[in-house]
Design an enzyme around this catalytic site. Structure first.
Site, PDB file in Angstrom:
ATOM      1  NE  ARG A 153      19.119  44.801  64.528  1.00  0.00           N
ATOM      2  CZ  ARG A 153      18.479  45.551  64.104  1.00  0.00           C
ATOM      3  NH1 ARG A 153      17.682  45.452  63.155  1.00  0.00           N
ATOM      4  NH2 ARG A 153      18.308  46.807  64.854  1.00  0.00           N
ATOM      5  CG  HIS A 174      30.295  52.853  73.737  1.00  0.00           C
ATOM      6  ND1 HIS A 174      29.364  53.949  73.765  1.00  0.00           N
ATOM      7  CD2 HIS A 174      29.813  52.129  72.630  1.00  0.00           C
ATOM      8  CE1 HIS A 174      28.550  53.614  72.896  1.00  0.00           C
ATOM      9  NE2 HIS A 174      28.557  52.432  72.255  1.00  0.00           N
ATOM     10  CD  GLU A 228      29.587  55.902  76.721  1.00  0.00           C
ATOM     11  OE1 GLU A 228      28.590  55.272  77.238  1.00  0.00           O
ATOM     12  OE2 GLU A 228      29.804  55.647  75.457  1.00  0.00           O
ATOM     13  NE  ARG A 249      23.267  54.173  72.605  1.00  0.00           N
ATOM     14  CZ  ARG A 249      24.029  53.434  71.808  1.00  0.00           C
ATOM     15  NH1 ARG A 249      24.618  52.485  72.182  1.00  0.00           N
ATOM     16  NH2 ARG A 249      24.133  53.895  70.341  1.00  0.00           N
TER      17      ARG A 249
HETATM   18  N1  NAI Z   1      27.625  49.315  73.270  1.00  0.00           N
HETATM   19  C1  NAI Z   1      27.760  49.194  72.037  1.00  0.00           C
HETATM   20  O1  NAI Z   1      28.669  49.538  71.258  1.00  0.00           O
HETATM   21  C2  NAI Z   1      26.583  48.946  71.035  1.00  0.00           C
HETATM   22  C3  NAI Z   1      25.313  49.093  71.508  1.00  0.00           C
HETATM   23  N2  NAI Z   1      24.064  49.034  70.942  1.00  0.00           N
HETATM   24  C4  NAI Z   1      22.833  49.070  71.674  1.00  0.00           C
HETATM   25  O2  NAI Z   1      22.178  48.069  71.549  1.00  0.00           O
HETATM   26  C5  NAI Z   1      20.771  48.360  71.373  1.00  0.00           C
HETATM   27  C6  NAI Z   1      20.088  47.185  70.626  1.00  0.00           C
HETATM   28  O3  NAI Z   1      20.593  46.825  69.296  1.00  0.00           O
HETATM   29  P1  NAI Z   1      19.882  45.583  68.149  1.00  0.00           P
HETATM   30  O4  NAI Z   1      19.994  44.308  69.122  1.00  0.00           O
HETATM   31  O5  NAI Z   1      20.424  45.884  67.038  1.00  0.00           O
HETATM   32  O6  NAI Z   1      18.319  46.428  68.238  1.00  0.00           O
HETATM   33  P2  NAI Z   1      16.867  45.554  68.038  1.00  0.00           P
HETATM   34  O7  NAI Z   1      16.022  46.819  67.646  1.00  0.00           O
HETATM   35  O8  NAI Z   1      17.329  44.601  67.230  1.00  0.00           O
HETATM   36  O9  NAI Z   1      16.535  45.058  69.885  1.00  0.00           O
HETATM   37  C7  NAI Z   1      16.201  45.919  70.691  1.00  0.00           C
HETATM   38  C8  NAI Z   1      15.177  45.123  71.318  1.00  0.00           C
HETATM   39  O10 NAI Z   1      14.836  45.909  72.410  1.00  0.00           O
HETATM   40  C9  NAI Z   1      13.440  45.664  72.979  1.00  0.00           C
HETATM   41  N3  NAI Z   1      12.761  46.469  73.623  1.00  0.00           N
HETATM   42  C10 NAI Z   1      12.381  47.719  73.327  1.00  0.00           C
HETATM   43  N4  NAI Z   1      11.783  48.458  74.576  1.00  0.00           N
HETATM   44  C11 NAI Z   1      11.992  47.570  75.467  1.00  0.00           C
HETATM   45  C12 NAI Z   1      11.715  47.627  76.684  1.00  0.00           C
HETATM   46  N5  NAI Z   1      10.775  48.564  77.357  1.00  0.00           N
HETATM   47  N6  NAI Z   1      11.855  46.502  77.384  1.00  0.00           N
HETATM   48  C13 NAI Z   1      12.449  45.443  77.044  1.00  0.00           C
HETATM   49  N7  NAI Z   1      12.835  45.270  75.766  1.00  0.00           N
HETATM   50  C14 NAI Z   1      12.259  46.253  74.988  1.00  0.00           C
HETATM   51  C15 NAI Z   1      13.019  45.598  71.336  1.00  0.00           C
HETATM   52  O11 NAI Z   1      11.479  45.192  71.292  1.00  0.00           O
HETATM   53  C16 NAI Z   1      13.814  44.991  70.593  1.00  0.00           C
HETATM   54  O12 NAI Z   1      13.561  43.438  70.512  1.00  0.00           O
HETATM   55  C17 NAI Z   1      21.057  49.711  70.256  1.00  0.00           C
HETATM   56  O13 NAI Z   1      19.587  50.422  70.196  1.00  0.00           O
HETATM   57  C18 NAI Z   1      22.050  50.386  70.875  1.00  0.00           C
HETATM   58  O14 NAI Z   1      21.769  51.247  71.737  1.00  0.00           O
HETATM   59  C19 NAI Z   1      24.151  48.482  69.759  1.00  0.00           C
HETATM   60  C20 NAI Z   1      25.358  48.072  69.149  1.00  0.00           C
HETATM   61  C21 NAI Z   1      26.644  48.690  69.788  1.00  0.00           C
HETATM   62  O1  3PY Z   2      25.889  51.018  67.128  1.00  0.00           O
HETATM   63  C1  3PY Z   2      25.916  51.417  68.334  1.00  0.00           C
HETATM   64  O2  3PY Z   2      24.755  51.814  68.732  1.00  0.00           O
HETATM   65  C2  3PY Z   2      27.009  51.868  69.301  1.00  0.00           C
HETATM   66  O3  3PY Z   2      26.917  51.988  70.367  1.00  0.00           O
HETATM   67  C3  3PY Z   2      28.592  51.979  68.802  1.00  0.00           C
HETATM   68  O4  3PY Z   2      28.530  50.833  67.793  1.00  0.00           O
END
Ligand code: NAI
Ligand code: 3PY
Length: 406
Positions: A186, A331, A313, A284
């Site tokens: 996403r 973050h 963190e 992360r």
């Molecule tokens: N910094 C922040 O505040 C935020 C951090 N995040 C992080 O972003 C991550 C992703 O969120 P979304 O896009 O909503 O999730 P998502 O599930 O839509 O996307 C994650 C993608 O990573 C891919 N993936 C998994 N293992 C992999 C690998 N070994 N190599 C390459 N690609 C791989 C998956 O196939 C998937 O397409 C979350 O799990 C979270 O940890 C999310 C929101 C806010």
């Molecule tokens: O949603 C997450 O995974 C975050 O890191 C904070 O938005």
């Protein structure tokens, strides 16, 4: 024994007891959980809501045990290293009569889902509502690092600017360069679109799965540019992560954190990246070996990073804070008002829905129906990651109809 912790109480006579380990933005989530007049499916919700108001950011396991207490139906918890949810907390929640937990986050690497399954606890998360906000922050970090915005700002504030110079804070042009995305889910896809549409960059991506929608978008946008006499943008799905690292000028990391992505950026992979590349991480912290990164930044002053997340963190590895070629923010990738209020709403509805025995929404990417400020939300849990393991009933939302199927 942990010290008693301070809490704010809503609706003391409520039937269910729900605890939130942090105060969260907005009021809708409080109204949904604790307002006696608030009804879902015609039934009063009537929960006692207790919100932890401790000033310390990181609660210990003992603090959370004290919050759960002897009776607790559900908990809204917080992301990543501020709370680790495992056997101790899930079994305590089960003993207190609880069945529901939701992270106020999409990532749930802080949660031992197996432990939740063993204790029959549903684990909610908040996808979708933070996709664009997080991608925008990754795009901001990309620009800030490429154009040396923070360095230049500090220079200005220090009173060092004494006139325009041809070499002053020269950075990287993005137009026509290649953006690399690792993890084109996403957020990764939304980020890719921003960089392609905004700066006409070409795309190379690596993911375990093909992102057909993203590929179609780039093809169509390329055709549009061509029809307008401009250089078309292109896309490539890389066979290996190394291909992305070798070819891209700006690389943004958006995978989940698990065993396959821990230290995905390591010394060997840093070494194959372009000397003037920009690396962004809003996924992360442990996805990057941060000690190796600091060494790489020292050895390659033209290599730049934009980091929203850190391996330990809230701490940074020694030396990172001194690096002028690093832009660091705490973050905040999902920190827009609309998104944070939406995350609070989704987390509350995950917990509430489980307590009420509602089914799980069939499409966690389509959460808008839950976010309409003045509308009654659908009678469903927006996103439960272990729904299948718990044998929960799924349904796919119908267009213009969000009520339960008969
Ligand atoms: N910094 C922040 O505040 C935020 C951090 N995040 C992080 O972003 C991550 C992703 O969120 P979304 O896009 O909503 O999730 P998502 O599930 O839509 O996307 C994650 C993608 O990573 C891919 N993936 C998994 N293992 C992999 C690998 N070994 N190599 C390459 N690609 C791989 C998956 O196939 C998937 O397409 C979350 O799990 C979270 O940890 C999310 C929101 C806010
Ligand atoms: O949603 C997450 O995974 C975050 O890191 C904070 O938005």
């Amino acid at each position: 024994m942990a010290k008693p912790i301070s809490i704010e109480v809503w609706n003391p006579s409520g039937k269910y007891r729900v605890v939130s380990t942090k105060s969260m933005p907005g009021t809708r989530w409080i109204r949904l959980l604790a307002d006696n007049d608030c009804r879902l499916e015609g039934e009063s919700i009537h929960s006692l809501l207790q919100i932890c108001t401790e000033t310390k950011t990181i609660l210990s396991v003992d603090d959370i045990l004290a919050l759960i207490g002897d009776r607790c139906d559900g908990v809204i918890g917080q992301v990543q290293l501020t709370e680790e949810w495992g056997e101790v907390l899930f079994s305590a929640l089960k003993r207190a009569g609880g069945t529901a937990f939701s992270n106020m986050a999409v990532g749930y690497n802080n949660v031992d889902v197996e432990a939740a399954n063993r204790n029959g606890i549903a684990v909610g998360n908040t996808p979708g509502v933070l996709t664009e906000t997080t991608a925008e922050l990754a795009a901001s970090l990309s620009l800030a690092a490429a154009r040396r915005i923070v360095e230049a700002d500090q220079f200005m504030r220090a009173g060092l600017y004494d006139g325009w110079l041809p070499h002053l804070f020269v950075g990287n042009l993005l137009k026509g360069q290649t953006v690399g995305v690792i993890g084109a889910g996403r957020i990764g896809s939304a980020y890719a679109r921003m960089m392609i549409e905004g700066f006409k960059m070409n795309l190379i991506y690596y993911d375990l799965y093909q992102s057909t929608r993203l590929e179609k978008f780039v093809t169509a946008y390329g055709q549009f540019l061509k029809a307008n006499g401009e250089q078309p943008v292109t896309w490539k799905r890389a066979a290996t992560m190394e291909d992305v690292l070798r070819e891209a000028d700006v690389i943004s990391l958006h995978p989940v954190l698990d065993k396959t992505t821990y230290h995905l950026i390591n010394p060997e992979r840093l070494a194959i990246m372009k000397k003037e590349a920009v690396l962004v991480n809003a996924s992360r912290g442990p996805v990057i070996d941060e000690v190796a990164l600091v060494e790489h930044l020292k050895a390659n002053p033209m290599f730049r990073v934009g980091l929203d997340v850190f391996e330990d963190e809230p701490y940074m590895k020694p030396g990172l804070a001194d690096m002028k070629n690093a832009v660091v923010v705490p973050h905040i990738a999902s920190a827009s008002k609309w998104t944070r209020e939406g995350m609070a709403t989704l987390a509350a509805l995950n917990v509430l829905g489980k307590i009420k025995g509602y089914p799980v929404w069939g499409n966690p990417n389509l959460v808008e129906p839950f976010l309409k400020e003045d509308a009654t939300p659908p009678a469903a849990c927006p996103s439960i990651v272990n729904a299948k393991q718990l044998g929960r009933y799924y349904y796919v939302p119908l267009v213009n109809s969000y009520s339960l199927p008969s």
